[in-house]
Motif scaffolding. Structure first.
Motif, PDB file in Angstrom:
ATOM      1  N   SER A  36       0.827  -1.197   0.000  1.00 38.00           N
ATOM      2  CA  SER A  36       0.000   0.000   0.000  1.00 38.00           C
ATOM      3  C   SER A  36       0.861   1.245   0.000  1.00 38.00           C
ATOM      4  CB  SER A  36      -0.924  -0.006   1.223  1.00 38.00           C
ATOM      5  OG  SER A  36      -0.151  -0.078   2.413  1.00 38.00           O
ATOM      6  N   GLU A  37       0.301   2.315  -0.531  1.00 33.01           N
ATOM      7  CA  GLU A  37       1.026   3.569  -0.600  1.00 33.01           C
ATOM      8  C   GLU A  37       0.906   4.317   0.714  1.00 33.01           C
ATOM      9  OE1 GLU A  37      -0.282   5.794  -3.911  1.00 33.01           O
ATOM     10  OE2 GLU A  37       0.402   4.322  -5.403  1.00 33.01           O
ATOM     11  N   ILE A  38       1.910   5.158   0.978  1.00 31.94           N
ATOM     12  CA  ILE A  38       1.930   5.922   2.210  1.00 31.94           C
ATOM     13  C   ILE A  38       0.857   7.000   2.171  1.00 31.94           C
ATOM     14  CG2 ILE A  38       3.657   7.549   1.351  1.00 31.94           C
ATOM     15  CD1 ILE A  38       4.803   7.645   4.169  1.00 31.94           C
ATOM     16  N   ASP A  39       0.227   7.208   3.304  1.00 38.45           N
ATOM     17  CA  ASP A  39      -0.773   8.255   3.428  1.00 38.45           C
ATOM     18  C   ASP A  39      -0.107   9.605   3.142  1.00 38.45           C
ATOM     19  OD1 ASP A  39      -3.593   8.976   4.833  1.00 38.45           O
ATOM     20  OD2 ASP A  39      -2.041  10.395   5.495  1.00 38.45           O
ATOM     21  N   SER A  56      11.049   6.121   3.906  1.00 32.59           N
ATOM     22  CA  SER A  56       9.939   5.765   4.782  1.00 32.59           C
ATOM     23  C   SER A  56       9.427   4.378   4.422  1.00 32.59           C
ATOM     24  CB  SER A  56       8.811   6.787   4.671  1.00 32.59           C
ATOM     25  OG  SER A  56       8.317   6.830   3.327  1.00 32.59           O
ATOM     26  N   LYS A  57       8.671   3.793   5.325  1.00 26.25           N
ATOM     27  CA  LYS A  57       8.037   2.513   5.056  1.00 26.25           C
ATOM     28  C   LYS A  57       6.646   2.511   5.686  1.00 26.25           C
ATOM     29  CE  LYS A  57       9.979   0.078   9.061  1.00 26.25           C
ATOM     30  NZ  LYS A  57      10.710  -1.137   9.508  1.00 26.25           N
ATOM     31  N   ALA A  91       2.811   5.073   9.110  1.00 25.53           N
ATOM     32  CA  ALA A  91       4.073   4.874   8.383  1.00 25.53           C
ATOM     33  C   ALA A  91       5.221   5.354   9.259  1.00 25.53           C
ATOM     34  CB  ALA A  91       4.055   5.618   7.051  1.00 25.53           C
ATOM     35  N   THR A  92       6.455   4.927   8.890  1.00 25.96           N
ATOM     36  CA  THR A  92       7.647   5.251   9.672  1.00 25.96           C
ATOM     37  C   THR A  92       8.655   5.982   8.797  1.00 25.96           C
ATOM     38  OG1 THR A  92       7.350   3.332  11.114  1.00 25.96           O
ATOM     39  CG2 THR A  92       9.544   4.303  11.029  1.00 25.96           C
ATOM     40  N   VAL A 131      10.930   6.931  13.204  1.00 28.88           N
ATOM     41  CA  VAL A 131       9.857   7.736  13.791  1.00 28.88           C
ATOM     42  C   VAL A 131       8.546   7.300  13.135  1.00 28.88           C
ATOM     43  CG1 VAL A 131       8.994  10.049  14.243  1.00 28.88           C
ATOM     44  CG2 VAL A 131      11.471   9.640  14.065  1.00 28.88           C
ATOM     45  N   THR A 132       7.716   6.641  13.903  1.00 26.69           N
ATOM     46  CA  THR A 132       6.437   6.160  13.389  1.00 26.69           C
ATOM     47  C   THR A 132       5.378   7.242  13.576  1.00 26.69           C
ATOM     48  OG1 THR A 132       7.007   3.879  13.923  1.00 26.69           O
ATOM     49  CG2 THR A 132       4.684   4.363  13.563  1.00 26.69           C
ATOM     50  N   MET A 133       4.750   7.614  12.466  1.00 28.95           N
ATOM     51  CA  MET A 133       3.702   8.633  12.472  1.00 28.95           C
ATOM     52  C   MET A 133       2.363   7.969  12.159  1.00 28.95           C
ATOM     53  SD  MET A 133       5.581  11.328  13.013  1.00 28.95           S
ATOM     54  CE  MET A 133       4.447  12.691  12.661  1.00 28.95           C
ATOM     55  N   THR A 134       1.317   8.476  12.766  1.00 26.07           N
ATOM     56  CA  THR A 134      -0.021   7.921  12.528  1.00 26.07           C
ATOM     57  C   THR A 134      -1.020   9.070  12.385  1.00 26.07           C
ATOM     58  OG1 THR A 134      -1.671   6.351  13.350  1.00 26.07           O
ATOM     59  CG2 THR A 134      -0.576   7.759  14.988  1.00 26.07           C
TER      60      THR A 134
END
Length: 254
Positions: free
Chosen positions: A2-5, A34-35, A43-44, A61-64
């Motif tokens: 899936s693609e990153i938001d 990023s992944k 994503a991180t 750094v994981t972002m949500t």
């Protein structure tokens, strides 16, 4: 995959600020990409760690982003290794890391119950309850005189390991001192033989001028302090002096 938001992808600056705050003096290096994590809107972002002690490590750094939220938030910041990272060695229990000589004054070294170097000793305690007090006192004196009465004594394995260790040390037959000695310890008057089975191979040095004084030495060890040295041999023979013929300080010979 899936693609990153897009909102999380645009949160790079917020991710870097979080990494900088967590890193402190370690610092934050180049952006590594990023992944996408499992789950929606997560994503991180990855940043290099420039600290020389953490080669190959990176900040993650994981972002949500919550549903319908217009901005991303920091979920966690961690320092992670890669395949080429410098890692700490595998942890080894203290008992397995112990080295000879590590027991210093004030240090307590518990003996394991299954130590192969030891075996149960003979204390005579099973006879005490049924013995006459006077007879038991005599028995206890004999036991103490023979060196018994201990809960544990050296096992055959313990004696063999000690003998091998002592023979391989600088107090064994292969040391430079033994090879240059005028005689072996077994023929020296300062040699005090050990008791028990180890006495067949070892004793203690009682020559206060020897570097082996108060140490266990093998019977075929030796040093320059042998008791049979005659007076003429006790004087060290120094080599003939070599002079610089270009400049001789004649005052030395006045």
């Amino acid at each position: 995959m899936s693609e990153i938001d897009q909102i999380i992808a645009d949160s790079l600056d917020a991710a870097r600020d979080a990494a900088v705050e967590a890193a402190g003096d370690f610092g934050v290096g180049d952006y590594l990409g990023s992944k996408v994590e499992a789950g929606a809107r997560q994503a991180t972002h990855l940043f290099d760690c420039p600290h020389p002690g953490y080669y190959g490590w990176h900040w993650a750094v994981t972002m949500t982003r919550a549903s319908r939220a217009r901005y991303a938030t920091v979920n966690e910041v961690v320092l992670l290794p890669s395949d080429e990272s410098l890692l700490a060695p595998v942890w080894v229990p203290w008992a397995e890391r112990l080295m000879p000589g590590d027991v210093t004054p004030g240090t307590l070294l518990p003996t394991p119950d299954n130590d192969p170097r030891l075996e149960p000793g003979y204390g005579g305690g099973e006879l005490a309850a049924d013995s006459d007090p006077a007879e038991w006192a005599q028995t206890r004196a004999v036991v103490s005189e023979l060196g018994l009465g201990r809960e544990r004594v050296l096992s055959p394995i313990g004696r063999e390991e000690a003998a091998e260790r002592w023979l391989d040390s600088d107090a064994g037959p292969g040391s430079p001192a033994a090879k240059q000695a005028p005689g072996q310890c077994v023929t020296c008057g300062y040699f005090v033989r050990l008791g028990g089975s180890l006495g067949r191979l070892f004793g203690a040095c009682a020559n206060e001028y020897s570097p082996y004084d108060a140490r266990v030495v093998s019977i075929d060890h030796g040093c320059g302090g042998h008791s049979d040295l005659v007076a003429d041999e006790r004087v060290a023979r120094l080599p003939e002096p070599v002079f610089d013929t270009i400049s001789i300080d004649h005052s030395l010979f006045d």
